[in-house]
Scaffold this motif. Structure first.
Motif, PDB file in Angstrom:
ATOM      1  N   HIS A 190       0.647  -1.338   0.292  1.00 15.49           N
ATOM      2  CA  HIS A 190      -0.168   0.261   0.031  1.00 15.49           C
ATOM      3  C   HIS A 190       1.134   1.487   0.076  1.00 15.49           C
ATOM      4  N   GLU A 191       0.446   2.602  -1.308  1.00 13.47           N
ATOM      5  CA  GLU A 191       1.282   3.818  -0.698  1.00 13.47           C
ATOM      6  C   GLU A 191       1.358   4.111   0.596  1.00 13.47           C
ATOM      7  N   THR A 192       0.648   4.054   1.165  1.00 12.18           N
ATOM      8  CA  THR A 192       0.386   4.956   3.095  1.00 12.18           C
ATOM      9  C   THR A 192       1.643   4.082   3.466  1.00 12.18           C
ATOM     10  N   HIS A 193       1.344   2.608   3.267  1.00 18.20           N
ATOM     11  CA  HIS A 193       2.233   2.613   3.880  1.00 18.20           C
ATOM     12  C   HIS A 193       4.325   2.530   3.960  1.00 18.20           C
ATOM     13  N   GLN A 194       4.279   2.502   2.479  1.00 18.86           N
ATOM     14  CA  GLN A 194       5.173   3.294   1.897  1.00 18.86           C
ATOM     15  C   GLN A 194       5.636   4.379   2.547  1.00 18.86           C
ATOM     16  N   GLN A 195       5.351   5.233   2.105  1.00 23.43           N
ATOM     17  CA  GLN A 195       5.090   6.335   3.197  1.00 23.43           C
ATOM     18  C   GLN A 195       5.301   6.852   4.517  1.00 23.43           C
ATOM     19  N   VAL A 196       4.196   6.362   5.098  1.00 21.57           N
ATOM     20  CA  VAL A 196       4.583   5.740   6.147  1.00 21.57           C
ATOM     21  C   VAL A 196       6.118   5.680   7.274  1.00 21.57           C
ATOM     22  N   GLY A 221      -4.415  16.503  -6.194  1.00 20.06           N
ATOM     23  CA  GLY A 221      -3.403  16.131  -7.840  1.00 20.06           C
ATOM     24  C   GLY A 221      -1.960  17.417  -6.530  1.00 20.06           C
ATOM     25  N   VAL A 222      -2.115  17.349  -5.072  1.00 19.86           N
ATOM     26  CA  VAL A 222      -0.577  18.059  -5.156  1.00 19.86           C
ATOM     27  C   VAL A 222      -0.034  16.585  -4.411  1.00 19.86           C
ATOM     28  N   PRO A 223       1.474  17.140  -3.911  1.00 21.19           N
ATOM     29  CA  PRO A 223       2.334  15.798  -3.896  1.00 21.19           C
ATOM     30  C   PRO A 223       2.671  15.628  -2.321  1.00 21.19           C
ATOM     31  N   GLU A 265       6.240  12.700  -4.677  1.00 23.68           N
ATOM     32  CA  GLU A 265       4.235  11.640  -4.605  1.00 23.68           C
ATOM     33  C   GLU A 265       4.951  10.463  -4.393  1.00 23.68           C
ATOM     34  N   MET A 266       4.738   9.441  -3.182  1.00 24.57           N
ATOM     35  CA  MET A 266       4.306   8.105  -3.417  1.00 24.57           C
ATOM     36  C   MET A 266       4.137   7.758  -3.717  1.00 24.57           C
ATOM     37  N   LYS A 267       4.460   7.070  -4.228  1.00 24.76           N
ATOM     38  CA  LYS A 267       3.565   5.710  -4.907  1.00 24.76           C
ATOM     39  C   LYS A 267       4.049   4.331  -3.985  1.00 24.76           C
ATOM     40  N   VAL A 308       9.773  14.940  -7.749  1.00 26.41           N
ATOM     41  CA  VAL A 308      10.082  13.536  -7.574  1.00 26.41           C
ATOM     42  C   VAL A 308       9.021  12.318  -7.469  1.00 26.41           C
ATOM     43  N   THR A 309       8.608  11.580  -8.149  1.00 24.90           N
ATOM     44  CA  THR A 309       7.647  10.418  -8.268  1.00 24.90           C
ATOM     45  C   THR A 309       8.920   9.502  -7.453  1.00 24.90           C
ATOM     46  N   CYS A 310       8.295   8.282  -6.158  1.00 24.34           N
ATOM     47  CA  CYS A 310       8.879   8.147  -5.590  1.00 24.34           C
ATOM     48  C   CYS A 310       8.452   6.127  -5.741  1.00 24.34           C
ATOM     49  N   GLU A 311       8.681   5.048  -5.986  1.00 21.82           N
ATOM     50  CA  GLU A 311       7.809   3.959  -6.212  1.00 21.82           C
ATOM     51  C   GLU A 311       8.827   3.126  -4.836  1.00 21.82           C
ATOM     52  N   GLY A 312       7.796   3.917  -3.676  1.00 19.60           N
ATOM     53  CA  GLY A 312       8.138   2.824  -2.386  1.00 19.60           C
ATOM     54  C   GLY A 312       9.312   4.024  -1.087  1.00 19.60           C
ATOM     55  N   TRP A 313       9.461   3.172  -0.602  1.00 19.54           N
ATOM     56  CA  TRP A 313      10.153   4.810   0.780  1.00 19.54           C
ATOM     57  C   TRP A 313      11.620   4.476   0.531  1.00 19.54           C
ATOM     58  N   GLU A 314      12.825   2.913  -0.273  1.00 17.56           N
ATOM     59  CA  GLU A 314      13.301   2.887  -0.180  1.00 17.56           C
ATOM     60  C   GLU A 314      13.867   3.971  -1.062  1.00 17.56           C
TER      61      GLU A 314
END
Length: 126
Positions: A9-15, A59-61, A78-80, A106-112
């Motif tokens: 989940h995107e939310t958990h990646q951001q957390v 749409g705001v990051p 922007e977290m994905k 930037v768009t980041c796919e995942g927390w890492e």
């Protein structure tokens, strides 16, 4: 990261990324200023209407680091999630708008990926 998250989940990646920021504030002091922009979550219609009247915009990051580096005014992330996350039309428009004003967006796919991007942004170039 001590908690068990479903990192699909995107939310958990951001957390997890925000937890990393908290743990690394001494090494990277500007991380004290990173904050989440709560614009895209599902809400009760009455709450959504109230927030929209207060200036919430689609749409705001997700995250903003108001710290100038490498010729940019600030960093927007922007977290994905790792698989399947795509930018919406509104997110693409905000990305263009913010970039045109001298921000790194930037768009980041995942927390890492967010950690790697943030470290690069905060590390002075020789």
């Amino acid at each position: 990261m001590s908690r068990n998250y479903d990192l699909g989940h995107e939310t958990h990646q951001q957390v997890v990324f925000v937890e990393w920021c908290e743990l690394n504030r001494q090494k990277y002091p500007p991380l004290d200023s990173i904050y989440h922009v709560p614009n895209g979550e599902m809400r009760h219609p009455a709450i959504a209407a109230k927030l929209q009247s207060m200036g919430v915009k689609s749409g705001v990051p997700d995250l903003h680091l108001p710290f100038a580096a490498h010729g940019f005014h600030s960093l927007y992330i922007e977290m994905k999630r790792l698989v399947g996350g795509k930018l919406s039309k509104a997110q693409k428009e905000w990305r263009e708008r913010l970039s045109s004003q001298g921000n790194l967006v930037v768009t980041c796919e995942g927390w890492e990926e967010a950690v790697k991007t943030t470290i690069e942004y905060l590390t002075p170039k020789p």
